[in-house]
Scaffold this motif. Structure first.
Motif, PDB file in Angstrom:
ATOM      1  N   ALA A   1     -46.121 -59.581  -8.755  1.00 34.03           N
ATOM      2  CA  ALA A   1     -46.876 -58.498  -7.684  1.00 34.03           C
ATOM      3  C   ALA A   1     -46.970 -58.764  -6.232  1.00 34.03           C
ATOM      4  O   ALA A   1     -46.313 -58.662  -5.634  1.00 34.03           O
ATOM      5  CB  ALA A   1     -47.787 -57.619  -8.367  1.00 34.03           C
ATOM      6  N   GLY A   2     -47.662 -60.219  -6.002  1.00 32.53           N
ATOM      7  CA  GLY A   2     -47.637 -60.443  -5.252  1.00 32.53           C
ATOM      8  C   GLY A   2     -48.372 -59.872  -3.608  1.00 32.53           C
ATOM      9  O   GLY A   2     -47.849 -59.954  -2.697  1.00 32.53           O
TER      10      GLY A   2
ATOM     11  N   THR B   1     -45.513 -54.572  -3.308  1.00 32.47           N
ATOM     12  CA  THR B   1     -44.662 -53.985  -4.088  1.00 32.47           C
ATOM     13  C   THR B   1     -44.771 -53.828  -5.650  1.00 32.47           C
ATOM     14  O   THR B   1     -45.085 -54.396  -6.394  1.00 32.47           O
ATOM     15  CB  THR B   1     -43.533 -55.401  -3.548  1.00 32.47           C
ATOM     16  OG1 THR B   1     -43.162 -55.885  -2.503  1.00 32.47           O
ATOM     17  CG2 THR B   1     -42.119 -55.230  -4.600  1.00 32.47           C
ATOM     18  N   VAL B   2     -44.464 -52.640  -5.861  1.00 29.68           N
ATOM     19  CA  VAL B   2     -44.866 -52.484  -7.029  1.00 29.68           C
ATOM     20  C   VAL B   2     -43.684 -52.549  -8.237  1.00 29.68           C
ATOM     21  O   VAL B   2     -42.249 -52.606  -7.878  1.00 29.68           O
ATOM     22  CB  VAL B   2     -44.247 -50.370  -7.695  1.00 29.68           C
ATOM     23  CG1 VAL B   2     -44.625 -49.833  -8.597  1.00 29.68           C
ATOM     24  CG2 VAL B   2     -45.221 -49.999  -6.482  1.00 29.68           C
TER      25      VAL B   2
ATOM     26  N   ARG C   1     -42.224 -45.580  -7.203  1.00 25.93           N
ATOM     27  CA  ARG C   1     -41.552 -45.986  -7.593  1.00 25.93           C
ATOM     28  C   ARG C   1     -41.541 -47.779  -7.486  1.00 25.93           C
ATOM     29  O   ARG C   1     -41.781 -48.509  -6.850  1.00 25.93           O
ATOM     30  CB  ARG C   1     -40.243 -46.193  -7.444  1.00 25.93           C
ATOM     31  CG  ARG C   1     -40.068 -44.723  -7.329  1.00 25.93           C
ATOM     32  CD  ARG C   1     -38.531 -44.349  -8.226  1.00 25.93           C
ATOM     33  NE  ARG C   1     -38.564 -42.362  -8.413  1.00 25.93           N
ATOM     34  CZ  ARG C   1     -39.392 -41.757  -9.425  1.00 25.93           C
ATOM     35  NH1 ARG C   1     -39.719 -42.637 -10.027  1.00 25.93           N
ATOM     36  NH2 ARG C   1     -38.692 -40.493  -9.617  1.00 25.93           N
ATOM     37  N   VAL C   2     -41.076 -47.949  -8.718  1.00 26.88           N
ATOM     38  CA  VAL C   2     -41.158 -49.848  -9.545  1.00 26.88           C
ATOM     39  C   VAL C   2     -39.987 -49.990  -8.026  1.00 26.88           C
ATOM     40  O   VAL C   2     -38.902 -49.298  -7.640  1.00 26.88           O
ATOM     41  CB  VAL C   2     -40.184 -49.752 -10.809  1.00 26.88           C
ATOM     42  CG1 VAL C   2     -40.340 -51.358 -11.153  1.00 26.88           C
ATOM     43  CG2 VAL C   2     -41.435 -49.656 -11.339  1.00 26.88           C
ATOM     44  N   GLY C   3     -40.036 -52.262  -7.316  1.00 33.30           N
ATOM     45  CA  GLY C   3     -39.416 -52.187  -6.089  1.00 33.30           C
ATOM     46  C   GLY C   3     -40.021 -51.316  -4.981  1.00 33.30           C
ATOM     47  O   GLY C   3     -39.512 -52.049  -3.856  1.00 33.30           O
TER      48      GLY C   3
ATOM     49  N   SER D   1     -48.194 -49.574   1.180  1.00 32.82           N
ATOM     50  CA  SER D   1     -49.110 -50.448   2.311  1.00 32.82           C
ATOM     51  C   SER D   1     -50.538 -50.283   1.502  1.00 32.82           C
ATOM     52  O   SER D   1     -50.852 -48.993   1.870  1.00 32.82           O
ATOM     53  CB  SER D   1     -49.077 -49.945   3.453  1.00 32.82           C
ATOM     54  OG  SER D   1     -48.484 -50.184   3.965  1.00 32.82           O
ATOM     55  N   LEU D   2     -51.653 -50.924   1.941  1.00 38.20           N
ATOM     56  CA  LEU D   2     -52.782 -50.599   0.736  1.00 38.20           C
ATOM     57  C   LEU D   2     -54.137 -50.490   2.052  1.00 38.20           C
ATOM     58  O   LEU D   2     -54.016 -51.894   2.920  1.00 38.20           O
ATOM     59  CB  LEU D   2     -53.208 -50.825  -0.465  1.00 38.20           C
ATOM     60  CG  LEU D   2     -52.478 -51.252  -0.828  1.00 38.20           C
ATOM     61  CD1 LEU D   2     -51.761 -52.710  -1.001  1.00 38.20           C
ATOM     62  CD2 LEU D   2     -53.240 -50.799  -2.203  1.00 38.20           C
TER      63      LEU D   2
END
Length: 139
Positions: free
Chosen positions: A19-20, A36-37, A88-90, A94-95
């Motif tokens: 996930a990094g 990144t999801v 979605r995955v990919g 931003s948090l």
């Protein structure tokens, strides 16, 4: 704390590794990260799982409070989330976590998670933490 997220090896380990999650700004009562999801963060619909959002709100709220005093991580007493959209995955999100109030015995935070490509709000959350003393913990 800037740079790649380093998990404590416990519940938040899902934010490290593939996930990094990376911290791009921290200080003054706030923190900003990107994530990144990945498949490991997804549900059966191929979107980020609510539990992964919950972990992000927990971690970002705690990190924001630690900018006020790095020795007082606190313990969670309340957390809530509102899910507004999907990531979605990919996709990259931003948090942004910020301290709403930082008191002697309790701290209140707000976290907003947006989709990076269009700025849409994906989820919001509030996280409240208490700062017990050592003697409180022995009771």
């Amino acid at each position: 704390m800037l740079g790649k997220f380093h998990s404590s090896g416990k519940f938040d380990s899902c934010l490290g590794g593939e996930a990094g999650m990376g911290c791009v700004r921290i200080g003054g009562g706030g923190v900003e990260c990107v994530l990144t999801v990945t498949e490991s963060l997804s549900n059966t619909y191929g979107t980020m799982h609510g539990g992964a959002f919950s972990t992000c709100i927990d971690v970002l709220g705690s990190m924001a409070l630690l900018t006020k005093d790095h020795t007082r991580a606190g313990v969670s007493v309340d957390m809530n989330m509102t899910f507004c959209s999907a990531a979605r995955v990919g996709e990259t999100v931003s948090l942004i976590g910020s301290v709403l109030r930082y008191g002697k015995s309790i701290g209140f935070t707000n976290v907003v998670i947006t989709r990076q490509r269009d700025g849409a709000v994906i989820a919001t959350g509030r996280h409240t933490k208490a700062f017990p003393t050592y003697s409180d913990l022995k009771k």
